[in-house]
Design a protein around this motif. Structure first.
Motif, short mmCIF file in Angstrom:
data_model
loop_
_atom_site.label_atom_id
_atom_site.label_comp_id
_atom_site.label_asym_id
_atom_site.label_seq_id
_atom_site.Cartn_x
_atom_site.Cartn_y
_atom_site.Cartn_z
N UNK A 70 0.96 -1.21 0.14
CA UNK A 70 -0.13 -0.05 0.05
C UNK A 70 0.82 1.17 0.00
N UNK A 71 1.82 1.26 0.82
CA UNK A 71 2.86 2.48 0.75
C UNK A 71 3.66 2.56 -0.44
N UNK A 72 4.05 1.56 -0.94
CA UNK A 72 4.72 1.59 -2.48
C UNK A 72 3.31 2.08 -3.62
N UNK A 73 2.23 1.68 -3.35
CA UNK A 73 1.23 2.19 -4.26
C UNK A 73 0.95 3.73 -4.02
N UNK A 74 0.75 4.02 -2.70
CA UNK A 74 0.59 5.51 -2.43
C UNK A 74 1.86 6.34 -3.00
N UNK A 75 3.05 5.95 -2.76
CA UNK A 75 4.11 6.65 -3.22
C UNK A 75 4.15 6.94 -4.78
N UNK A 76 3.81 5.77 -5.54
CA UNK A 76 3.54 5.43 -7.08
C UNK A 76 2.61 6.93 -7.32
N UNK A 79 3.86 10.41 -6.67
CA UNK A 79 4.96 10.73 -7.81
C UNK A 79 4.39 10.97 -8.90
N UNK A 80 3.34 10.19 -9.62
CA UNK A 80 2.65 10.48 -10.66
C UNK A 80 1.80 11.80 -10.89
N UNK A 81 1.09 12.16 -9.65
CA UNK A 81 0.48 13.35 -9.53
C UNK A 81 1.60 14.42 -9.39
N UNK A 82 2.83 14.52 -8.92
CA UNK A 82 3.87 15.44 -8.69
C UNK A 82 4.38 15.67 -10.32
N UNK A 83 4.09 14.74 -11.16
CA UNK A 83 5.05 14.90 -12.59
C UNK A 83 3.72 15.25 -13.45
N UNK A 84 2.44 15.24 -12.78
CA UNK A 84 1.47 15.91 -13.71
C UNK A 84 0.81 14.75 -14.50
N UNK A 85 0.77 13.40 -14.25
CA UNK A 85 0.35 12.27 -14.74
C UNK A 85 -0.97 11.90 -14.62
N UNK A 86 -1.40 12.43 -13.75
CA UNK A 86 -2.87 12.26 -13.26
C UNK A 86 -3.59 13.28 -13.56
N UNK A 87 -4.58 13.14 -14.48
CA UNK A 87 -5.47 14.01 -15.00
C UNK A 87 -6.97 14.07 -14.26
N UNK A 88 -7.15 13.10 -14.00
CA UNK A 88 -8.42 12.68 -13.51
C UNK A 88 -8.43 11.88 -12.01
N UNK A 89 -9.62 11.41 -11.46
CA UNK A 89 -9.43 10.65 -10.18
C UNK A 89 -9.15 9.42 -10.71
N UNK A 90 -8.28 8.74 -9.87
CA UNK A 90 -7.67 7.45 -10.11
C UNK A 90 -8.75 6.36 -9.94
N UNK A 92 -10.45 2.39 -9.39
CA UNK A 92 -10.30 1.07 -8.91
C UNK A 92 -9.25 0.35 -9.93
N UNK A 93 -9.72 0.51 -11.32
CA UNK A 93 -9.22 -0.38 -12.37
C UNK A 93 -7.74 0.11 -12.42
N UNK A 94 -7.61 1.49 -12.49
CA UNK A 94 -6.01 1.95 -12.47
C UNK A 94 -5.46 1.74 -11.46
N UNK A 95 -6.05 1.86 -10.25
CA UNK A 95 -5.05 1.22 -9.00
C UNK A 95 -4.58 -0.16 -9.29
N UNK A 96 -5.58 -1.15 -9.93
CA UNK A 96 -5.19 -2.61 -10.00
C UNK A 96 -4.03 -2.64 -11.17
N UNK A 97 -4.24 -1.66 -11.83
CA UNK A 97 -3.00 -1.61 -13.00
C UNK A 97 -1.86 -1.39 -12.35
N UNK A 98 -1.79 -0.28 -11.41
CA UNK A 98 -0.53 0.08 -10.84
C UNK A 98 0.02 -1.05 -10.02
N UNK A 99 -0.89 -1.72 -9.27
CA UNK A 99 -0.47 -2.70 -8.41
C UNK A 99 0.20 -3.98 -9.27
N UNK A 100 -0.30 -4.11 -10.35
CA UNK A 100 0.27 -5.15 -11.09
C UNK A 100 1.77 -4.77 -11.72
#
Length: 108
Positions: A70-76, A79-90, A92-100
């Motif tokens: 969970x900590x690793x996912x939070x960091x990801x 970091x993505x938000x910091x780089x401006x890669x998140x344009x909309x709310x994440x 559950x499906x996107x979270x699952x992809x990040x977990x994979x």
């Protein structure tokens, strides 16, 4: 900008704890605990703003079973938000992809 400040504060805090050893007094220890709590609260607020309710629920379930994942996912996410890669709310499906991705592509 707030995420950058938070990240810098985290990095600075990590370095300070390693060099200082035990706090000088109970007051300093309380101050450090208060700062750590404030950072955790700020982190949680930022994460809540990044994710939709189902994604937040899934992340909390992951945290119960595997806190380090969970900590690793939070960091990801942060970091993505910091780089401006998140344009909309994440979602559950996107979270699952990040977990994979965090698992090295394995299904789970």
């Amino acid at each position: 900008e707030a995420i950058k400040q938070k990240r810098l504060a985290e990095l600075g805090g990590d370095q300070g704890q390693g060099q200082g050893g035990m706090p000088q007094s109970a007051e300093e220890q309380q101050e450090q605990q208060a700062q750590a709590q404030a950072q955790q609260d700020q982190r949680a607020t930022m994460l809540a703003g990044l994710m939709d309710p189902k994604a937040r629920e899934r992340l909390s379930r992951i945290a119960m079973v595997k806190p380090e994942k969970a900590q690793a996912l939070e960091n990801m996410l942060l970091q993505a938000a910091q780089r401006g890669q998140i344009n909309s709310k994440v979602t559950e499906e996107a979270l699952i992809k990040m977990l994979e991705q965090a698992n090295g592509g394995g299904g789970g």
